[in-house]
Design a protein around this motif. Sequence first.
Motif, short mmCIF file in Angstrom:
data_model
loop_
_atom_site.label_atom_id
_atom_site.label_comp_id
_atom_site.label_asym_id
_atom_site.label_seq_id
_atom_site.Cartn_x
_atom_site.Cartn_y
_atom_site.Cartn_z
N PRO A 1 0.84 -1.20 0.00
CA PRO A 1 0.00 0.00 0.00
C PRO A 1 0.88 1.25 0.00
CG PRO A 1 0.04 -0.99 2.18
CD PRO A 1 0.85 -1.89 1.29
N LEU A 2 0.26 2.40 -0.26
CA LEU A 2 1.04 3.65 -0.27
C LEU A 2 1.51 3.99 1.13
CD1 LEU A 2 -1.41 5.69 -2.49
CD2 LEU A 2 0.84 4.86 -3.17
N GLY A 3 0.62 3.79 2.08
CA GLY A 3 0.94 4.15 3.46
C GLY A 3 0.70 5.63 3.72
N ILE A 4 0.61 5.96 5.00
CA ILE A 4 0.24 7.31 5.42
C ILE A 4 1.24 8.35 4.94
CG2 ILE A 4 0.04 8.77 7.47
CD1 ILE A 4 -1.37 6.37 8.80
N GLU A 5 2.53 8.08 5.16
CA GLU A 5 3.54 9.09 4.86
C GLU A 5 3.64 9.35 3.36
OE1 GLU A 5 4.41 10.88 7.14
OE2 GLU A 5 5.76 12.13 5.95
N TYR A 6 3.58 8.27 2.58
CA TYR A 6 3.64 8.43 1.12
C TYR A 6 2.49 9.29 0.60
CZ TYR A 6 7.35 5.85 -1.22
OH TYR A 6 8.53 5.48 -1.75
N MET A 7 1.31 9.01 1.11
CA MET A 7 0.15 9.79 0.65
C MET A 7 0.29 11.24 1.09
SD MET A 7 -3.37 7.66 0.75
CE MET A 7 -3.14 6.57 2.11
N ARG A 8 0.74 11.42 2.33
CA ARG A 8 0.89 12.78 2.86
C ARG A 8 1.85 13.60 2.00
NH1 ARG A 8 1.73 12.75 9.22
NH2 ARG A 8 -0.51 12.90 9.52
N ARG A 9 3.01 13.02 1.76
CA ARG A 9 4.02 13.74 0.96
C ARG A 9 3.56 13.95 -0.47
NH1 ARG A 9 9.50 13.51 3.20
NH2 ARG A 9 9.08 13.33 5.42
N GLY A 10 3.00 12.87 -1.04
CA GLY A 10 2.60 12.93 -2.44
C GLY A 10 1.54 14.00 -2.66
N LEU A 11 0.53 14.03 -1.81
CA LEU A 11 -0.54 15.01 -1.98
C LEU A 11 0.01 16.43 -1.82
CD1 LEU A 11 -3.45 13.26 -0.05
CD2 LEU A 11 -3.35 13.73 -2.48
N VAL B 1 -9.84 11.40 -7.49
CA VAL B 1 -8.65 10.87 -8.13
C VAL B 1 -8.56 9.40 -7.77
CG1 VAL B 1 -6.27 11.47 -8.61
CG2 VAL B 1 -7.70 13.11 -7.48
N ARG B 2 -8.76 8.54 -8.78
CA ARG B 2 -8.84 7.09 -8.53
C ARG B 2 -7.53 6.41 -8.89
NH1 ARG B 2 -12.29 4.96 -12.47
NH2 ARG B 2 -11.82 6.81 -13.72
N TYR B 3 -7.15 5.43 -8.09
CA TYR B 3 -5.95 4.66 -8.39
C TYR B 3 -6.21 3.17 -8.16
CZ TYR B 3 -3.35 9.04 -7.78
OH TYR B 3 -2.90 10.32 -7.88
N ALA B 4 -5.59 2.37 -9.01
CA ALA B 4 -5.55 0.93 -8.76
C ALA B 4 -4.09 0.51 -8.87
CB ALA B 4 -6.40 0.18 -9.77
N ASN B 5 -3.58 -0.14 -7.85
CA ASN B 5 -2.18 -0.53 -7.82
C ASN B 5 -1.24 0.61 -8.24
OD1 ASN B 5 -2.69 -2.98 -6.77
ND2 ASN B 5 -2.52 -4.14 -8.70
N LEU C 1 -8.59 11.27 -2.87
CA LEU C 1 -7.71 10.27 -3.49
C LEU C 1 -8.12 8.91 -2.94
CD1 LEU C 1 -3.83 10.43 -3.62
CD2 LEU C 1 -4.99 8.42 -2.76
N VAL C 2 -8.48 8.00 -3.84
CA VAL C 2 -8.84 6.65 -3.40
C VAL C 2 -7.93 5.66 -4.12
CG1 VAL C 2 -10.65 4.93 -3.17
CG2 VAL C 2 -11.23 7.36 -3.03
N HIS C 3 -7.22 4.86 -3.35
CA HIS C 3 -6.30 3.86 -3.94
C HIS C 3 -6.72 2.47 -3.51
CE1 HIS C 3 -2.21 1.71 -3.81
NE2 HIS C 3 -2.62 1.71 -5.05
N ILE C 4 -6.77 1.56 -4.47
CA ILE C 4 -7.02 0.17 -4.14
C ILE C 4 -5.84 -0.63 -4.66
CG2 ILE C 4 -8.52 -1.82 -4.50
CD1 ILE C 4 -10.80 0.05 -4.77
N CYS C 5 -5.22 -1.41 -3.77
CA CYS C 5 -4.15 -2.26 -4.28
C CYS C 5 -4.48 -3.70 -3.94
CB CYS C 5 -2.80 -1.84 -3.72
SG CYS C 5 -2.66 -1.94 -1.94
N GLY C 6 -4.04 -4.60 -4.78
CA GLY C 6 -4.34 -6.01 -4.58
C GLY C 6 -3.59 -6.85 -5.59
N THR C 7 -3.58 -8.17 -5.33
CA THR C 7 -2.88 -9.05 -6.26
C THR C 7 -3.70 -9.27 -7.51
OG1 THR C 7 -3.81 -10.84 -4.96
CG2 THR C 7 -1.52 -10.28 -4.55
N LYS C 8 -5.02 -9.17 -7.37
CA LYS C 8 -5.86 -9.39 -8.54
C LYS C 8 -7.08 -8.50 -8.38
CE LYS C 8 -7.59 -13.25 -11.28
NZ LYS C 8 -8.06 -14.64 -11.17
#
Lengths: 618, 360
Positions: free
Chosen positions: A314-324, A373-377, A420-427
């Motif tokens: 996952p992106l994690g809190i810090e990554y999202m914070r910095r990225g945004l 802003v939608r994200y997948a993986n 910003l909504v991110h969904i990550c998964g193997t499939k």
Amino acid sequence: MNKDLISKNKEISISEFFNKNRHILGFESPQKSLFMIVKEAVDNSLDACEEYSILPQVDVKMEKASQDEFKITIADNGPGIDRKEVANVFGKLLYGSRFHQLRQSRGQQGIGITAAVFYGQITTGKHALVVTKREQDDVTYQFEIGIDVKTNSGVISREDVLVTDLKHGTSVTIWAKGKYQEGRQSILEYLRETAAVNPDMELRFTNTEGKTIRFPRTIEELPKRSIPIKPHPHGTEVGDLQFIISEFREDPISKVLQNGFSRVSNKVAEEILSISGVDPEEKAGDLPLKDVKSIVESFTKTKIMPPQTDCLSPLGIEYMRRGLRNVYEELKPSFYSKPVVRNPIVYKGNPMIVEVGLVYGGELSPDENVRLVRYANKVPLLYQQGGCAITKAVSEMDWRGFGLDQRSGAGLPFGPMILLVHICGTKIPYTSESKEAIAQVPEIIEEIKQALRLSARSLRTFMRKRERRSKANEKYRLVAQIIPEISTKSGKILGRDPPDTSKTISKVVNVVLIREKIEKKSEREYLVSADVTNYTSEKRSFTIHISPPNGTSDLDKISIDSLEQAGSKSFTFTITSDSPYKETDFYVEGIDPVYVIGAEALPPDYQMKEISYEVEDQ
Amino acid sequence: MSEKSEKLDLLARKIYDSLENGEVPALDLPTRTRENIVLDTLSLVWKYGSTKTTRSATSLDGAEYILKTLYLIDFIKEMYSVSKTSTLREMYYISEGWGHAKFHAQEESNMLAEDLEVITTMLREELSLRPEENGASIIGDITIEEKNRKGDFKKINCRDDVGDGGYNIPYSVETDKIRLIGTNAKFILAIETGGMFDRLVENGFDESFNCILLHLKGQPARSSRRLLKRLNEEFKLPIYVFTDGDPWSFRIYASVAYGAIKTAHISNYLAVPSAEFIGITASDILNYELPSDKLTDKDIQALNAELKDPRFQTEFWKQEIDTMLMSGKKAEQQSLAKYGLDFVTDTYLPDKLGAVGGGR
């Protein structure tokens, strides 16, 4: 063996099929085709860097070759590609896919970049140019690559050996027909959104006018790597099992189940096979279709441990914070919510994590729909917003309780907000092969809503706080400016000394007022000066705790002793923070908080909270 | 110190004293809305009722209001000391220098000026404030004396000494500025539009019917209404109001006859309850088959509001408003020209005046 199988039976049809049906892979319009080329190449670059633990640096360049022909170059500092593999990587559809292993990755299963090269070839007749260097190689290789549709293979029309000072990396140049546009569904927007979730990336984009836009790296830390896992029996279909069997035809079926799937022990395999009535020692390759079907059916009837979830990145809190902050700070937002990272859920045997970030206020338009802003993986989804599970989750939530406008409590809300909504998964279940929208699965929609609710709650807290602050400022204006001026002016009109206002002020407000002024001292330092004035009718003693929402303070708390009626006390402290510092949370202890404006009651878990803040910020 | 200054000081004193006594300063004034006007049975004009609005320093808004009032008092006293007056617009701009007491819109400063009249029971003229525009014009056989800038009273006959534009009514028509000397006219015709006023002047209506023509210029300025009131009181001249046939014209008549909502505190000075309406009515539009326009949504809203307005609760008005709503039509007074330029003076007005007993 696997490759042979594909090439023998499917290759020709796949290449030709693509030629006839390129919209399925997203190459349906001249504008979108250029976008797809950039997207496929950048996704590959980021996947490769992540796998090899390299902080990515990506340069994207769009040049106009003629009226409707473009030269698109994507260069990265990735691991580079073995010269023997280049033809396969760029020239062969379905190459590199590992169907027996699942992993959270950006790129499509061996289709994306080949499709991009292929699209360039059929629209301009030109081959792609690939330059690559691995760290262990002494020289850099340069190839011209095309695709032979009939044999589904890469054709190297030219190979050069160069000596460069490149340490490692790959650059691919594709000539393609198309249409270049900037705007909402554009290459620039795609790169901007990519930068928002990849703050470890240094990205430069040069458009057709020669203008370069830079998204700098703001975090030197690598993201957590995703780990490939074997598929989980739940969610496996007959075709998947047939494919796995085809790789281990000689092994007994019990062994195949244990080797080909995760969470299948000897005991579990035996249980599956006993339910389906198949002999565990039976050679997998000899099983009739009816047995294969029966095994798949019994997967769901068997209790199997859920798949491991630590394989995700996952992106994690810090990554999202910095990225945004990196991408949206230019809009001067008044609030970034603390990003929400949900615990993994399992859908059809595949682990999945939902994350939400929220940016509010500033120069964002209050009259438009919130920007979703939608994200997948970690890949931005720019198209097919309407059909996506994320859009559906946002639309189904009633946002009116959170201070946003929403007609009849459904649909995309209106307000100055980016979600910003991110969904990550193997499939991840997509609606189509081009992976532009996530299928509207009720379980996934519900999980997204849970994450949205948490974000929205922190937005509401922010708005309440802002309202209280504006009330505090109003009270301050009233007692510190207007009432004293009424005194002065009435005195002047009558030619007398202005009357004392302290008793009146106590009647009007009867509170202790705490106000702060923030001054930027240097790049990371902010000087905060706070005033405390006692407008109540008694002497007051209490403690003020200083809790910066971001950064660290050189003062934790201050004691206010015997502050007289109408008396004032000032104190200053310094905040060190990487991100812009806007306000301090003050908490009071030793005084009934109803007598205080500008601070809250000290929460019972205050000390613990402090510790968790520290952990989070590091 | 002048009486006017003392009145203002009294108000400042009230605020000063409440601070000195450790109380919260507050100002009370009648609520100035449609819901709070009542008919004064003695004078037959509409005045403010008993509902009060309190502006107190417990809130920021209230405190700012009080501060602005003090600044205004200080400013007016300053004007007294140098014998100057200021327009409402000038006062708005002067408040730029008032710091926290600065007005945010002209509407706000106009309201405060009116509020100050209400609170102090002083007229705007006494507060040295004047409106942006002068009153309109009158023409007819009436002799007045107006004090000019040199301080001398100059005699003017409003028929013989003026051009076709008539005599221009100044912003103040109180006795220290205007003296009414004498007239031979039998009544006053107050006319809404300039076009109709000019038509009647050209047709010599004032001479043939021995009357005074007064141009209201739409919703009439205070000084126009005040002059009507004085003419009515001092010369006992009946007043007829000749307007277009639409909801806004009905309000023009109402403010002349009954008093306006915003100035209900001075209805005594301004309103002439005996004024008669001879404007275009909904029935006229139908009876004369006048060229008409369709009512707009705003017109309909205004008519419905008038049905709730206490000033319009008479049989005549209820019926006319209902008829207009039903027919959906409005018409201008100049639409009478359908029957020729002389129709209004030869037929319409004599008929109307006869019906209400005027014009004899």
